[in-house]
Design a protein around this motif. Structure first.
Motif, mmCIF file in Angstrom:
data_model
loop_
_atom_site.group_PDB
_atom_site.id
_atom_site.type_symbol
_atom_site.label_atom_id
_atom_site.label_comp_id
_atom_site.label_asym_id
_atom_site.label_seq_id
_atom_site.Cartn_x
_atom_site.Cartn_y
_atom_site.Cartn_z
ATOM 1 N N SER A 170 0.827 -1.204 0.000
ATOM 2 C CA SER A 170 0.000 0.000 0.000
ATOM 3 C C SER A 170 0.865 1.260 0.000
ATOM 4 C CB SER A 170 -0.923 0.014 1.224
ATOM 5 O OG SER A 170 -1.859 -1.064 1.176
ATOM 6 N N SER A 171 0.308 2.342 -0.552
ATOM 7 C CA SER A 171 1.029 3.614 -0.618
ATOM 8 C C SER A 171 0.321 4.746 0.118
ATOM 9 C CB SER A 171 1.240 4.032 -2.075
ATOM 10 O OG SER A 171 -0.005 4.119 -2.757
ATOM 11 N N GLN A 172 -0.972 4.551 0.425
ATOM 12 C CA GLN A 172 -1.750 5.574 1.112
ATOM 13 C C GLN A 172 -2.670 4.911 2.134
ATOM 14 O OE1 GLN A 172 -3.642 7.287 -2.463
ATOM 15 N NE2 GLN A 172 -2.440 9.146 -2.141
ATOM 16 N N GLY A 180 -12.581 5.996 1.577
ATOM 17 C CA GLY A 180 -12.139 7.385 1.555
ATOM 18 C C GLY A 180 -10.637 7.485 1.710
ATOM 19 N N PHE A 181 -10.153 8.678 2.034
ATOM 20 C CA PHE A 181 -8.714 8.940 2.075
ATOM 21 C C PHE A 181 -8.354 9.682 3.353
ATOM 22 C CE2 PHE A 181 -5.238 11.973 1.274
ATOM 23 C CZ PHE A 181 -4.222 11.085 0.959
ATOM 24 N N ASN A 182 -7.190 9.285 3.937
ATOM 25 C CA ASN A 182 -6.707 9.999 5.105
ATOM 26 C C ASN A 182 -5.383 10.712 4.833
ATOM 27 O OD1 ASN A 182 -5.004 10.046 7.805
ATOM 28 N ND2 ASN A 182 -7.168 10.109 8.383
ATOM 29 N N ARG A 183 -4.355 9.946 4.414
ATOM 30 C CA ARG A 183 -3.049 10.579 4.190
ATOM 31 C C ARG A 183 -2.144 9.652 3.384
ATOM 32 N NH1 ARG A 183 1.040 8.318 7.182
ATOM 33 N NH2 ARG A 183 0.487 7.184 9.081
ATOM 34 N N ASN A 184 -1.035 10.223 2.908
ATOM 35 C CA ASN A 184 0.029 9.439 2.292
ATOM 36 C C ASN A 184 0.826 8.702 3.366
ATOM 37 O OD1 ASN A 184 -0.441 10.196 -0.394
ATOM 38 N ND2 ASN A 184 0.829 12.031 -0.198
ATOM 39 N N LEU A 185 1.376 7.568 2.999
ATOM 40 C CA LEU A 185 2.312 6.867 3.868
ATOM 41 C C LEU A 185 3.703 7.480 3.721
ATOM 42 C CD1 LEU A 185 1.328 3.127 3.287
ATOM 43 C CD2 LEU A 185 0.564 4.656 5.107
ATOM 44 N N SER A 186 4.467 7.465 4.782
ATOM 45 C CA SER A 186 5.869 7.886 4.696
ATOM 46 C C SER A 186 6.666 6.809 3.969
ATOM 47 C CB SER A 186 6.440 8.089 6.098
ATOM 48 O OG SER A 186 6.552 6.840 6.766
ATOM 49 N N ALA A 187 7.869 7.155 3.541
ATOM 50 C CA ALA A 187 8.729 6.155 2.908
ATOM 51 C C ALA A 187 9.004 4.996 3.860
ATOM 52 C CB ALA A 187 10.041 6.804 2.466
ATOM 53 N N ALA A 188 9.161 5.300 5.146
ATOM 54 C CA ALA A 188 9.394 4.244 6.138
ATOM 55 C C ALA A 188 8.191 3.320 6.255
ATOM 56 C CB ALA A 188 9.710 4.873 7.502
ATOM 57 N N GLU A 189 6.991 3.864 6.130
ATOM 58 C CA GLU A 189 5.784 3.031 6.218
ATOM 59 C C GLU A 189 5.592 2.188 4.968
ATOM 60 O OE1 GLU A 189 3.079 5.910 9.129
ATOM 61 O OE2 GLU A 189 3.201 6.323 6.972
ATOM 62 N N MET A 234 0.467 -1.990 -5.479
ATOM 63 C CA MET A 234 -0.875 -2.241 -5.973
ATOM 64 C C MET A 234 -1.825 -2.489 -4.801
ATOM 65 S SD MET A 234 -1.895 -5.037 -8.938
ATOM 66 C CE MET A 234 -0.517 -4.618 -9.993
ATOM 67 N N GLY A 235 -1.466 -1.977 -3.631
ATOM 68 C CA GLY A 235 -2.322 -2.139 -2.469
ATOM 69 C C GLY A 235 -3.270 -0.964 -2.339
ATOM 70 N N MET A 236 -3.465 -0.498 -1.133
ATOM 71 C CA MET A 236 -4.330 0.650 -0.899
ATOM 72 C C MET A 236 -3.670 1.928 -1.416
ATOM 73 S SD MET A 236 -5.516 -0.278 2.995
ATOM 74 C CE MET A 236 -6.497 1.225 3.201
ATOM 75 N N GLY A 237 -4.432 2.742 -2.158
ATOM 76 C CA GLY A 237 -3.936 4.042 -2.568
ATOM 77 C C GLY A 237 -3.405 4.092 -3.990
ATOM 78 N N GLU A 238 -3.193 5.314 -4.477
ATOM 79 C CA GLU A 238 -2.594 5.571 -5.794
ATOM 80 C C GLU A 238 -1.137 5.959 -5.583
ATOM 81 O OE1 GLU A 238 -1.027 6.263 -9.036
ATOM 82 O OE2 GLU A 238 -3.104 5.585 -9.285
ATOM 83 N N PRO A 239 -0.194 5.083 -5.960
ATOM 84 C CA PRO A 239 1.225 5.331 -5.671
ATOM 85 C C PRO A 239 1.754 6.648 -6.222
ATOM 86 C CG PRO A 239 0.885 3.091 -6.439
ATOM 87 C CD PRO A 239 -0.411 3.795 -6.622
ATOM 88 N N LEU A 240 1.302 7.064 -7.402
ATOM 89 C CA LEU A 240 1.855 8.264 -8.014
ATOM 90 C C LEU A 240 1.368 9.544 -7.342
ATOM 91 C CD1 LEU A 240 1.915 7.382 -11.819
ATOM 92 C CD2 LEU A 240 3.769 7.291 -10.139
#
Length: 382
Positions: A113-115, A131-140, A168-174
């Motif tokens: 996942s990315s988000q 829905g959406f909360n936030r982006n993941l950090s690189a560490a996450e 290809m998990g949760m979120g849009e990586p770009l």
């Protein structure tokens, strides 16, 4: 990268260059010390600096005072009967993400996942309802790979080995570009997880400017969530298509192919009964793929991955029947388009493609809207 409240820096998520700079500028140490620490973190999954025995006592003291190696907390892990494994990983403020490992015939793929949630609102995706909360950090992001690799390293005889990673998990990586690029660098680094570029795949719904940006920064495989062969239908299923229509998206894919070492682009196509699985859809898709291959001057420049829709509570879509799926594939194959049908995995633990939900404190209030629609549908049925 934001530091935790106690001020210590989480070394997970710093790529090789950033970690070398940190050791030199912040700790006053030689740059090669970063390499030693990376081997301990990513090759041996050690998180305690005291256990990094080839580091001097003074350096270990500095690291313990100022740094940490903190992967995401595992809320629960759940194996499937078919060998698929899903982890729910705790984030902040009640949020959680899902990460899935899929073993299959000598390869093991981790879906990352990315988000926390997703803001794109693709109509057939379970994550979109959260829905959406936030982006993941690189560490996450890289922490998910760390958690899976640590688990798999404990499997007897290493019968399930991590060989591939797909964003290809949760979120849009770009939409989380810098953190995802940093994490993918660590996936590919020999001091990280050492994966070849073709074994790291980024899947996108089609953010055209960021596809171009990715080509300049990361030589990884690209998968595009297409799901429809024409703009009218795709805009209904993937609202982003209104901003970046198919012709613009295919042009970006062609540029990506020409400017990287990648041999082909994978186009993901989720089959839904009566929505996008008809013979005319297959003909349109075949024409689109053939045109792309002609422009790329390579008959194998496009691959289609057909994905049977994975139902979730409240969705109005249904999975196409097996006969329809195979007929759709045959039309594409007969037209000379390389086409595979993805086997559905992890259904018993809701780990199949499009089913990842996690736990999202939704800033967009989409969960509430989805529940109202769901309850309204139930009332109408009653």
């Amino acid at each position: 990268m934001a530091a935790p409240k106690d001020g210590r820096v989480n070394l997970l998520g710093l790529d090789r260059s950033a970690l070398e700079d940190f050791f030199e500028r912040e700790l006053g140490e030689k740059r090669y010390r970063a390499h030693q620490v990376m081997k301990w973190m990513y090759h041996r999954h050690v998180t305690d600096f005291g256990g990094m025995t080839d580091l001097g006592k003074a350096l270990r003291g500095k690291l313990e005072e100022r740094c940490e190696v903190r992967p995401p907390a595992v809320v629960f892990d759940k194996p499937s009967a078919d060998g698929t494994h899903k982890w729910l990983l705790g984030m902040d403020a009640g949020n959680a993400i899902e990460t899935v490992f899929i073993p299959d015939k000598g390869r093991g793929t981790l879906c990352v996942s990315s988000q926390v949630g997703c803001g794109l609102n693709c109509q057939f995706c379970s994550t979109a309802t959260q829905g959406f909360n936030r982006n993941l950090s690189a560490a996450e992001v890289i922490g998910q790979v760390f958690v899976a690799a640590r688990h798999l390293g404990n499997v007897p005889h290493r019968e399930r080995k991590l060989t591939n990673v797909v964003m290809m998990g949760m979120g849009e990586p770009l939409l989380n570009f810098e953190n995802v690029v940093t994490a993918m660098s660590l996936m590919r680094d020999d001091l990280g997880f050492g994966l070849a570029g073709k074994r790291v795949t980024l899947s996108t719904a089609g953010l055209v400017p960021m596809i171009d940006a990715l080509a300049a920064r990361a030589d990884v495989a690209l998968a595009v969530s297409l799901h429809a062969p024409n703009d009218e239908l795709r805009t209904r299923l993937v609202p982003l298509n209104k901003k970046h229509p198919i012709a613009e998206l295919m042009a970006a894919c062609l540029r990506y192919l020409r400017s990287t070492k990648i041999d082909s682009i994978t186009f993901e196509y989720t089959l839904m009964r009566g929505v996008n699985d008809q013979p005319e859809h297959a003909r349109e898709l075949a024409a689109l793929m053939r045109q792309f291959c002609r422009q790329a001057q390579d008959a194998h420049a496009a691959k289609v991955n057909l994905i049977p829709f994975n139902p979730f509570p409240g969705t109005r879509f249904e999975r196409s029947g097996e006969a329809e799926i195979r007929a759709f594939q045959k039309q594409l194959l007969d037209a000379g388009v390389l086409t595979m049908v993805r086997r559905t995995r992890g259904d018993d633990i809701d780990a199949a493609c499009g089913q990842l939900k996690g736990q999202v404190m939704d800033r967009t209030r989409r969960q509430a809207e989805f529940r109202r629609r769901l309850e309204g549908g139930a009332d109408a049925a009653a």
